[in-house]
Design a protein around this motif. Sequence first.
Motif, PDB file in Angstrom:
ATOM      1  N   SER B  37      25.719 147.678  73.409  1.00 21.94           N
ATOM      2  CA  SER B  37      26.952 146.963  73.032  1.00 21.94           C
ATOM      3  C   SER B  37      28.088 147.930  72.708  1.00 21.94           C
ATOM      4  O   SER B  37      29.251 147.568  72.737  1.00 21.94           O
ATOM      5  N   ASN B 178      28.550 142.277  67.647  1.00 18.11           N
ATOM      6  CA  ASN B 178      27.639 141.689  68.650  1.00 18.11           C
ATOM      7  C   ASN B 178      26.874 140.472  68.129  1.00 18.11           C
ATOM      8  O   ASN B 178      26.050 139.907  68.847  1.00 18.11           O
ATOM      9  N   THR B 238      31.425 141.938  71.130  1.00 20.00           N
ATOM     10  CA  THR B 238      30.533 142.545  72.119  1.00 20.00           C
ATOM     11  C   THR B 238      29.284 141.692  72.307  1.00 20.00           C
ATOM     12  O   THR B 238      29.078 140.700  71.604  1.00 20.00           O
ATOM     13  N   LYS B 240      25.202 142.098  72.384  1.00 22.93           N
ATOM     14  CA  LYS B 240      24.073 142.996  72.134  1.00 22.93           C
ATOM     15  C   LYS B 240      23.220 143.070  73.403  1.00 22.93           C
ATOM     16  O   LYS B 240      22.914 142.050  74.004  1.00 22.93           O
TER      17      LYS B 240
END
Lengths: 320, 275
Positions: B37, B178, B238, B240
Motif C-alpha cells: 500500500s 489502507n 490506499t 492494503k
Amino acid sequence: MDKVDKDLKVDATRNGFGKGLLELGRTNKRVVTLSADLTDSTRAGWFKKEFPERFFSFGVAEQDMISSAAGFALSGKIPFACTFGVFAAGRAWDQVRVSVDYMNLNVKIVGTHGGISVGEDGHTHQALEEITLMRVLPNMTVIVPCDSIEAKKAAIKSAEWNGPVYMRLGRSNSPMITKEDDEFQIGKGVVVGKGEDLTIVACGQMVYEALKARAILAEEKISARVINLHTLKPVDEKILIKAANETGAIITVEEHSVYGGLGGVVSEVVSQNSPVPVKIMGMSCCGQSGTPEELFSCFNLLAKDVAKCAKAILKKKKKR
Amino acid sequence: MERPDVKVLQEKSRELRKTVLKMLANAGSGHTGGSLSLIEILVSLYMYKLRHDPKNPKWEGRDRLVLSKGHGCSALYAVLSEVGYFPKSELMTFRKFGTRLQGHPQLGLPGVEASTGSLGQGLSIANGMALAMRIDKSDARVYCVMGDGELNEGQVWEAAMTAAHYKLGSMCGIVDFNKIQIDGWCKDTMNMEPLGDKWRSFGWNVLECDGHDFGQLMNALDDAADFEGAPSVILAHTIKGKGVSFMENDAKWHGIAPKQDELEKALREIDGQGR
C-alpha cells in the motif's frame, strides 16, 4: 572523613542539576532542554529563563517528549529531557528503549523525585524502580549523584558523555558531603570512608547515612569502608572487587527497590568475581506519605539500621 | 520542481512491487499488505518531493523522512536502493542474519533516518528533528509516514498536539490510509473516524488524496509544502495489498510473506498490469 560533620550545608540534588544545566546552556550551544510540565520542579526552569529559544515544553506527555528528544539528538542537539523518575522510566519506558537506547542517541534523561525522600506526595510519585528499568537497557548510563555538588558535575559530564544517560535526582534537601574540587568521573566509584572490616556501598543521599553508620560502627571498633557508587552503569568493577577482597562483606544501601538496583549491580559484580556475603538494604514494598525522616525510619534506611545490618553481616563473614 | 512523468513513476512502482514481493518471499516472512500500500507514497517522496542526495545521506540540508510504520520497511528498502542509497544486490539479504535490512528499520542503513517499529513514536521523533532544525534556521522539511492502525497509539496524538503547538509548517505527516490493521478492518478494531476531523481539530492542515494516484499525491505534497504556519497531514487513501488481487483488502496479508506459487502468481498479475 572519620567523623560526619553534623553542620554540613544541605541542598537538593535537583538544585545541583539545575545549576549544571544552566552552566551548560552558557557553554554548549548544542544543549537543549525539554520538559513535561514539571519545569520548576525539575529545575529545568532555570535554563528556560535564560535560554527560552532552546527550551521546549511538551505538556504532560512524557512519551512524546522522550521520542522528540531522540529527534533532537538525531539532528545534532544534546537534549536534556526532564520529568519525574516515575514518568521517565515508567510511563515512557518503551520510548526510552526504542527511540533513545536502541539508537544509542545522545539523549540525557533526567528523573527527579527519586526514592522515598520525595516524602508527602506518596507512592505514585516516589520512583523506586527506575534504576532497574534504566540499567537493563544496553546502551544506558545510569548516574545517581550523592549530593547537590556532585549533581552539578554529573550534569556537565553527562553532556560530554557520548550516548544516553539517565540521571536520578532527589527532591528533598540532603547534606552536601562532597567538595567543589573533588574529582567526578562517570563510571568511577569513590571511597569516601576508609575501612577494613566490611564495606557499605551506597548511592544518592544514602551515602550520607552510610557515613553516619560508619561513625556509629567506629565507636564499637568496627572499621567500615564506604563507597559512593554514583555511577551504577557502567559500573566500577575494580572498586567493588577490591572491597570484596579486602573487607570480605558488603552492604548496599539505596532508597530504591532491592530488586535489580544498586544491590543488584553490586551482587552481579561480586558474585561473579569475588563472592562474599552481600546484604541489600532498600525497598521491597510501595512507599507512602510522610516526611523523608519518617519514611527512612519506617523502611529501616537510617544509619542505625545500616549499623545493625553491618554487625549481622560480620557474623556471616566470620562463619565462612 | 519539475514533475517526473507519471507513466515512468507507474512503471517504477510496478517493478518495485515485484521487488518487494520477491524480498518478502525470499525472507519467508514479513509484512506484505502494508508494504504494497506504501509504494506510490514512497515513490512520490523519494523520486519527486524530497530534497535529498543518496550519495551523501548525511547532508545536513536534506529533508528527513521517518517511516513510523516501520513494518512497511520492505517498500522503503526497495525504494532507497532504487534511488541509490545502497546496492540493489543487498535487497535479498532482507531479514537475514547479519543484514543491514532488518525486519524493522534500523539506523545504520543509508537513508534510514530513525529506528522504528514500536508504533506511534515516529511523529514525535520527526517533531524533534523539525524543532532542532528550526533552531539551526534550516529550511529542510520533515516527513513522517504513519499507518492508520498506528493512529490508535495515544502518543501520535501527543505528537499531533506538539507539532501544532509549535506551528511546525515544515512538518508533513502522511497516513497510509489502507483501512486495515492486524485484527481486521480499522473501523471494527478501533474506529478512528472521522479521521480528517480529528487532525483538523488538533490544528493540522488536512489534505486527502488517492494514495495510488501520482498526480494527486504530488499535488498534495506540493500543497503541504506551500502551507505555512501549521503542520500538514495527507490522508492518502490506499488499498492494503495493492496490486495483487488475492492480497488486496485482506487483513491476513498484514504479517505474512507469499509462498513460491503465490509469488509467481502475484508477479504474473503485476506484469499484466503494465500492458
